[in-house]
Design a protein around this motif. Sequence first.
Motif, mmCIF file in Angstrom:
data_model
loop_
_atom_site.group_PDB
_atom_site.id
_atom_site.type_symbol
_atom_site.label_atom_id
_atom_site.label_comp_id
_atom_site.label_asym_id
_atom_site.label_seq_id
_atom_site.Cartn_x
_atom_site.Cartn_y
_atom_site.Cartn_z
ATOM 1 N N ILE A 118 -65.995 35.405 -47.013
ATOM 2 C CA ILE A 118 -65.777 36.512 -47.944
ATOM 3 C C ILE A 118 -66.788 37.617 -47.655
ATOM 4 C CG2 ILE A 118 -65.545 37.150 -50.377
ATOM 5 C CD1 ILE A 118 -65.468 34.088 -50.932
ATOM 6 N N PHE A 119 -66.305 38.866 -47.626
ATOM 7 C CA PHE A 119 -67.182 40.013 -47.385
ATOM 8 C C PHE A 119 -66.923 41.102 -48.417
ATOM 9 C CE2 PHE A 119 -66.991 37.915 -43.289
ATOM 10 C CZ PHE A 119 -68.323 37.910 -42.898
ATOM 11 N N SER A 120 -67.974 41.798 -48.793
ATOM 12 C CA SER A 120 -67.886 42.908 -49.733
ATOM 13 C C SER A 120 -67.247 44.109 -49.049
ATOM 14 C CB SER A 120 -69.292 43.290 -50.215
ATOM 15 O OG SER A 120 -70.007 43.930 -49.162
ATOM 16 N N PRO A 121 -66.878 45.151 -49.796
ATOM 17 C CA PRO A 121 -66.321 46.353 -49.173
ATOM 18 C C PRO A 121 -67.254 46.988 -48.145
ATOM 19 C CG PRO A 121 -65.887 46.386 -51.522
ATOM 20 C CD PRO A 121 -66.801 45.216 -51.270
ATOM 21 N N GLU A 122 -68.547 46.713 -48.242
ATOM 22 C CA GLU A 122 -69.510 47.267 -47.282
ATOM 23 C C GLU A 122 -69.757 46.331 -46.111
ATOM 24 O OE1 GLU A 122 -70.192 46.995 -50.644
ATOM 25 O OE2 GLU A 122 -69.378 49.017 -50.942
ATOM 26 N N GLY A 123 -69.117 45.159 -46.090
ATOM 27 C CA GLY A 123 -69.279 44.232 -44.980
ATOM 28 C C GLY A 123 -70.393 43.226 -45.164
ATOM 29 N N GLU A 124 -70.883 43.047 -46.401
ATOM 30 C CA GLU A 124 -71.937 42.074 -46.667
ATOM 31 C C GLU A 124 -71.328 40.721 -47.022
ATOM 32 O OE1 GLU A 124 -75.025 42.738 -46.146
ATOM 33 O OE2 GLU A 124 -74.709 44.886 -45.783
ATOM 34 N N HIS B 189 -69.975 47.642 -37.214
ATOM 35 C CA HIS B 189 -69.503 46.869 -36.076
ATOM 36 C C HIS B 189 -70.052 45.453 -36.174
ATOM 37 C CE1 HIS B 189 -67.737 46.238 -32.275
ATOM 38 N NE2 HIS B 189 -68.784 46.447 -31.509
ATOM 39 N N ARG B 190 -69.276 44.477 -35.680
ATOM 40 C CA ARG B 190 -69.712 43.087 -35.624
ATOM 41 C C ARG B 190 -70.043 42.518 -37.006
ATOM 42 N NH1 ARG B 190 -70.836 41.274 -30.431
ATOM 43 N NH2 ARG B 190 -70.775 42.890 -28.834
ATOM 44 N N VAL B 191 -69.067 42.563 -37.900
ATOM 45 C CA VAL B 191 -69.187 41.870 -39.182
ATOM 46 C C VAL B 191 -68.824 40.410 -38.942
ATOM 47 C CG1 VAL B 191 -68.295 41.691 -41.527
ATOM 48 C CG2 VAL B 191 -68.620 43.945 -40.482
ATOM 49 N N GLY B 192 -69.789 39.504 -39.162
ATOM 50 C CA GLY B 192 -69.557 38.089 -38.908
ATOM 51 C C GLY B 192 -69.579 37.780 -37.419
ATOM 52 N N ALA B 193 -69.494 36.492 -37.106
ATOM 53 C CA ALA B 193 -69.428 36.021 -35.719
ATOM 54 C C ALA B 193 -68.695 34.686 -35.713
ATOM 55 C CB ALA B 193 -70.829 35.859 -35.118
ATOM 56 N N TYR B 194 -67.620 34.600 -34.942
ATOM 57 C CA TYR B 194 -66.739 33.435 -34.989
ATOM 58 C C TYR B 194 -66.371 33.011 -33.573
ATOM 59 C CZ TYR B 194 -66.254 35.918 -39.379
ATOM 60 O OH TYR B 194 -66.525 36.608 -40.520
ATOM 61 N N GLU B 195 -66.173 31.695 -33.416
ATOM 62 C CA GLU B 195 -65.710 31.207 -32.117
ATOM 63 C C GLU B 195 -64.221 31.474 -31.944
ATOM 64 O OE1 GLU B 195 -65.388 26.993 -29.667
ATOM 65 O OE2 GLU B 195 -67.058 27.319 -31.055
ATOM 66 N N TRP B 196 -63.501 31.466 -33.062
ATOM 67 C CA TRP B 196 -62.064 31.755 -32.998
ATOM 68 C C TRP B 196 -61.672 32.378 -34.328
ATOM 69 C CZ3 TRP B 196 -58.324 31.018 -29.175
ATOM 70 C CH2 TRP B 196 -57.010 31.271 -29.567
ATOM 71 N N CYS B 197 -61.085 33.564 -34.268
ATOM 72 C CA CYS B 197 -60.674 34.264 -35.476
ATOM 73 C C CYS B 197 -59.645 35.321 -35.094
ATOM 74 C CB CYS B 197 -61.885 34.926 -36.153
ATOM 75 S SG CYS B 197 -61.460 36.038 -37.495
#
Length: 400
Positions: free
Chosen positions: A104-110, A73-81
């Motif tokens: 860019i994120f890996s299959p695991e969300g990194e 849950h909560r991969v990344g944090a954006y003001e608008w996406c």
Amino acid sequence: MGQSFSRRTPSIKEARQSHDVKQTHRALLSDDVVFLLLSQLAPWDGSGAAAACKVWRSHWKRRCAGLLRLARHRVGAYEWCNHVVAKPGGGVIVSNYHESRLEIFSPEGESQGAFVAGVSPFDTPGAVALLGDERNTAWIICEDNQNLVCVQLGDAMGEDKFLEPSDQIVSPTMDYICPKDLALSPGGEFLLVLVDDYGELGEVFVLNSRDGTIVGSFGFEEDDTFGNLHSPRGLAVQGDYCFVADTYNQRVCVFNWRSQTWVRCFGRRGAFLHRHLGDPEAEHPYWWDSVISDGSRGYEDERKGTGPGEFIEPVGVAVHGNMLYVSELVGRRIQVMRLPADILDLSSEPQVLQIIPAPGGQRLGGLCVDGERLWCVGPHCIGPPGDREDTYVSLFSPYV
């Protein structure tokens, strides 16, 4: 010295030889009954029940074939996406509109770095379509400029890569009215661009993916037909078929993008044409304004529905194999459905396998499928800057 005992789950053969089981639980050992019982349980309840014995465990695996659980849950944090796209080789690219970055994120969300607008080969990025070639060529919607650009992203290699105007390979950029989403044909030779007329009628343009020239369009008819789109938000392509999240028609429309013809629609309540009988000449014939509980203006639409296979403002759509995934803005859920064996058989509807509530109960945005993983944006950004909650991406993976 005390004795230690280990508990062992009895085999099904031993269970059947038990007098108590023979007399009182014979029905629970029937394959049909066990599978029917487990099929009624939500995933979070069934996971515990499946631990009872081998029979229940094997049936639970059957029950969960194609089903998903929240893995991160909560991969990344954006003001608008509002957009996420699967990356060749695994992982995803998330459009960070406010910071003009493609994360860019890996299959695991990194996190694996970002493509960043330098002097502005793109800004305020929205949907992205990757051609999958060695140069990582991509078409990108520039939301504020309401146009498309084509760039060579190359490889971020685990760190941020700044893109310069020299990375732009198509000029001039293509101008459209409110482009919403992009998708490529299976061979990558055509680019499908979903647009709407400032929240009203919609249309899909078919472009040559190399130079951006328009070769056809569909989704808008002069007369009032099933093929008309109303404020569509998302699309996906599989084979000859294009699936469109027809948001204000409360349905998913299917077109043959090669022949540019309407095929059918999914959404049990949205699968019919309806005019409000009280005012058949209304500007918006399918819905009308109303005042909702908090005093603000909303709208009523008889085609909205909360049941399986019904939608309340679908905005994201993805197709993988024979599976259809639909995210809902106001419905605040993701529906996982198995497509009919013959999509042209209008008597056959998708089978709803799972309904996933939105993490945190928030409004959802776009989604994509990366192998067996599903990524979905949410909460959908609404409200003025400063009053919005951060937007993030949720990752769902198969039950095991």
